[in-house]
Design a protein around this motif. Sequence first.
Motif, PDB file in Angstrom:
ATOM      1  N   SER A 271       0.837  -1.201   0.000  1.00  0.00           N
ATOM      2  CA  SER A 271       0.000   0.000   0.000  1.00  0.00           C
ATOM      3  C   SER A 271       0.873   1.254   0.000  1.00  0.00           C
ATOM      4  O   SER A 271       2.058   1.212   0.351  1.00  0.00           O
ATOM      5  CB  SER A 271      -0.918   0.000   1.231  1.00  0.00           C
ATOM      6  OG  SER A 271      -0.149   0.010   2.414  1.00  0.00           O
ATOM      7  N   GLU A 272       0.277   2.384  -0.358  1.00  0.00           N
ATOM      8  CA  GLU A 272       1.021   3.627  -0.495  1.00  0.00           C
ATOM      9  C   GLU A 272       1.589   4.122   0.835  1.00  0.00           C
ATOM     10  O   GLU A 272       2.648   4.734   0.886  1.00  0.00           O
ATOM     11  CB  GLU A 272       0.120   4.706  -1.115  1.00  0.00           C
ATOM     12  CG  GLU A 272      -0.152   4.509  -2.597  1.00  0.00           C
ATOM     13  CD  GLU A 272       1.119   4.579  -3.432  1.00  0.00           C
ATOM     14  OE1 GLU A 272       2.015   5.378  -3.067  1.00  0.00           O
ATOM     15  OE2 GLU A 272       1.224   3.842  -4.419  1.00  0.00           O
ATOM     16  N   GLU A 274       2.519   2.297   3.352  1.00  0.00           N
ATOM     17  CA  GLU A 274       3.289   1.243   4.010  1.00  0.00           C
ATOM     18  C   GLU A 274       4.767   1.418   3.683  1.00  0.00           C
ATOM     19  O   GLU A 274       5.151   1.516   2.515  1.00  0.00           O
ATOM     20  CB  GLU A 274       2.799  -0.133   3.531  1.00  0.00           C
ATOM     21  CG  GLU A 274       3.433  -1.298   4.265  1.00  0.00           C
ATOM     22  CD  GLU A 274       2.862  -2.635   3.809  1.00  0.00           C
ATOM     23  OE1 GLU A 274       3.342  -3.679   4.275  1.00  0.00           O
ATOM     24  OE2 GLU A 274       1.933  -2.617   2.959  1.00  0.00           O
ATOM     25  N   ARG A 505       7.532  -1.897  -4.397  1.00  0.00           N
ATOM     26  CA  ARG A 505       6.123  -1.518  -4.565  1.00  0.00           C
ATOM     27  C   ARG A 505       5.685  -1.737  -6.022  1.00  0.00           C
ATOM     28  O   ARG A 505       4.597  -2.261  -6.275  1.00  0.00           O
ATOM     29  CB  ARG A 505       5.924  -0.057  -4.155  1.00  0.00           C
ATOM     30  CG  ARG A 505       4.477   0.393  -4.236  1.00  0.00           C
ATOM     31  CD  ARG A 505       4.289   1.803  -3.712  1.00  0.00           C
ATOM     32  NE  ARG A 505       4.240   1.835  -2.256  1.00  0.00           N
ATOM     33  CZ  ARG A 505       5.165   2.370  -1.483  1.00  0.00           C
ATOM     34  NH1 ARG A 505       6.249   2.922  -2.019  1.00  0.00           N
ATOM     35  NH2 ARG A 505       5.029   2.373  -0.168  1.00  0.00           N
ATOM     36  N   SER A 509       3.020  -4.638  -7.508  1.00  0.00           N
ATOM     37  CA  SER A 509       1.885  -4.347  -8.402  1.00  0.00           C
ATOM     38  C   SER A 509       1.945  -5.224  -9.644  1.00  0.00           C
ATOM     39  O   SER A 509       0.917  -5.754 -10.096  1.00  0.00           O
ATOM     40  CB  SER A 509       1.896  -2.870  -8.791  1.00  0.00           C
ATOM     41  OG  SER A 509       1.782  -2.048  -7.650  1.00  0.00           O
TER      42      SER A 509
END
Length: 678
Positions: A271-272, A274, A505, A509
Amino acid sequence: MIKINQLYIRVNTADEVLEFRDTFDSGLNIISSYTNTKGKSTIGETILFCLGLEEILGHKNERAIKPVLRSLIEKNGEEKFVVQSDIYLEIENSHGNVITIQRSPKHNDRKVKLVSVYNTTLDEVMNKECSFTDYFVHDGGAAKNLRGFHAFLEKFIGLELPTVSTYDGDTVPLYIQTIVSCFYIEQKKGWTNILATMPNYYKIKDSKKRVLEYVLGLSVLETERKYNIAKAKLKQTETEWNVVCQSIISRIRKKAGFTIEGLTESPYVISENENPIISSKEDDKRVLIREVINKIQVEIDELNNQSEPLIKNRSEALNRELNELSGLLENFTLKLMETRNDLALEQEQLDSIEARINLINKDLDENKDLRKLIKLGSLENANITKLKCPTCGQRINDTLFEQGNDSKVMTIDESIIHLDNEKSMLEFTHNTQFDLVRSKKELIAKLEERIENISSRIRIIKSDMISNNKAISQSYVQQIVDLKVMKTNLIELEDDVDKLWSQLRNIGSQWAVDKEQLDKLPSNFINDYDKRILKNLNEEFKRLLTNFNFESTTISNIFIDDYNYLPSVQGFDLNADSSASDTIRIIWSYIIALQKISMNYGNNLGFLVFDEPAQQNADLSSAKELIKELLELGKTQQVFVLYKMEQNDGLLDRLPEGSYKRIHADEHIISYSVQDEL
């Protein structure tokens, strides 16, 4: 698809030319005789020979052809030596293009691997000089080179053969020689099992399965290709994740006393908000890396605010720092010695566990081998194994305890179970012990680094203490330099981890996308479209079994296996529990059903040949049903039946007049002489 229009066989002897020439119907063609050895099979085999597909007969080139075309031919009871033989085959593709193929089993000027193709009809070839193109067959490149005959034939038929894997790890085309086994059932090996004549020397993995997938038009090959690509892509993404994680861990480990939280071995969507947590311990409290950086800056500011950093003004502080550092050095050195001693003991324990696991593996192998030998009927040490004296046969205990003690000795199976359990426990202990040894080694590395830093600092302080009192304190300058370097290193570490975390990250994704793509594909590669095809094959197959009076098992229990696409009963090969005559009915039903499904969904060569289908004394009523089904099949593709009939058996009585073509041989088929005509 192709249609066989006409066949011409010419055999030269020393004094005459013997021939066979006839045209074929686009539907059902019956080549019959009332006795064997009249040349029925020769017609089918020469069709195969001209197409370069004679490998399913068991041999290639002239060895696959009967002696009548390469050594001896009989006429009027007299055998004559074959001097030369030529075969011409006229075929037509689905676009209406007609070619004539010439191939010679025996010829002084033409090698048997030479194939000549005329872009015209057989009549034109026989009546006037026509241009032709030569190709080669059964040699390297025949399936892909410009002058390879099978490369030409596949294009003429309209086949797009897939690429498949071999047992050698290579990839090859799904050769047309393997596909033809679905469309030509020869009279000997061909009736022993489904696709029994398929060549296996191409080393294609699961060759029957691959051929059936192509002929039925299943999308399995394409689905499997997509699945493997998606799986490889997902694996690559997971590898990238691990590489970045290891890079972060490597950077953290270089900084003594720092750890990181939030990393996982397996990818996931980050998540952004995190972020990883980098920290160290001070007085058993966790301190974040940013707090450590700020604290260092405070120390630098305090040092910079001190006036006249001369040695004489810092002697008291230097003595105090020297005492503190000496105490720390002593403590860390003692801790290092203790940790090294602990490591030696832990390593010894790890080595002992590994040695025990190796012994257990050896014992397991020996016990499993002994169990296998006993099951195979080995008499070696049989009495001891059964706890009986090999001499008198009385019961004994295989133990050193006194005979009076009824001590139970484990059987081989019990020993194997016991060893497996012990191995599992030891492997768990080994993993724990391995982690402990690794942590000890990491602690030693950090202690050694810390001791080296303290020792360096002590050397600088001592240098200051013996220097000129009016000189600038070297330890003061060095302290500021060390703090600035430490701060810079921690900032770089923080920045590096942030950049690597950003990469994680993005990888997370991408992993989610790759995982979704893989999950969408069926793991057994059978999608709904393929299931519909197999359902139709199953229904048609069972309908035909019923019509052919199959009796070996209940037909409702028979299903087409969705792995190998062959008929089975409760997961077992249908042929295994079927009578000899019912095995023939299975092959009839499956091959005919295969033709119908491939015509609607898949890839059909356009012709089917049954050479002597009434094997194993199949009853006349079943044979009549077979001819009826083949007549119906002839409405959509060309069918050849090479059949030895009994006179007045009424096999063809139910067929409408003019619905099929019959070539009947009272004498040898290749017996017409050009000289007789003259």
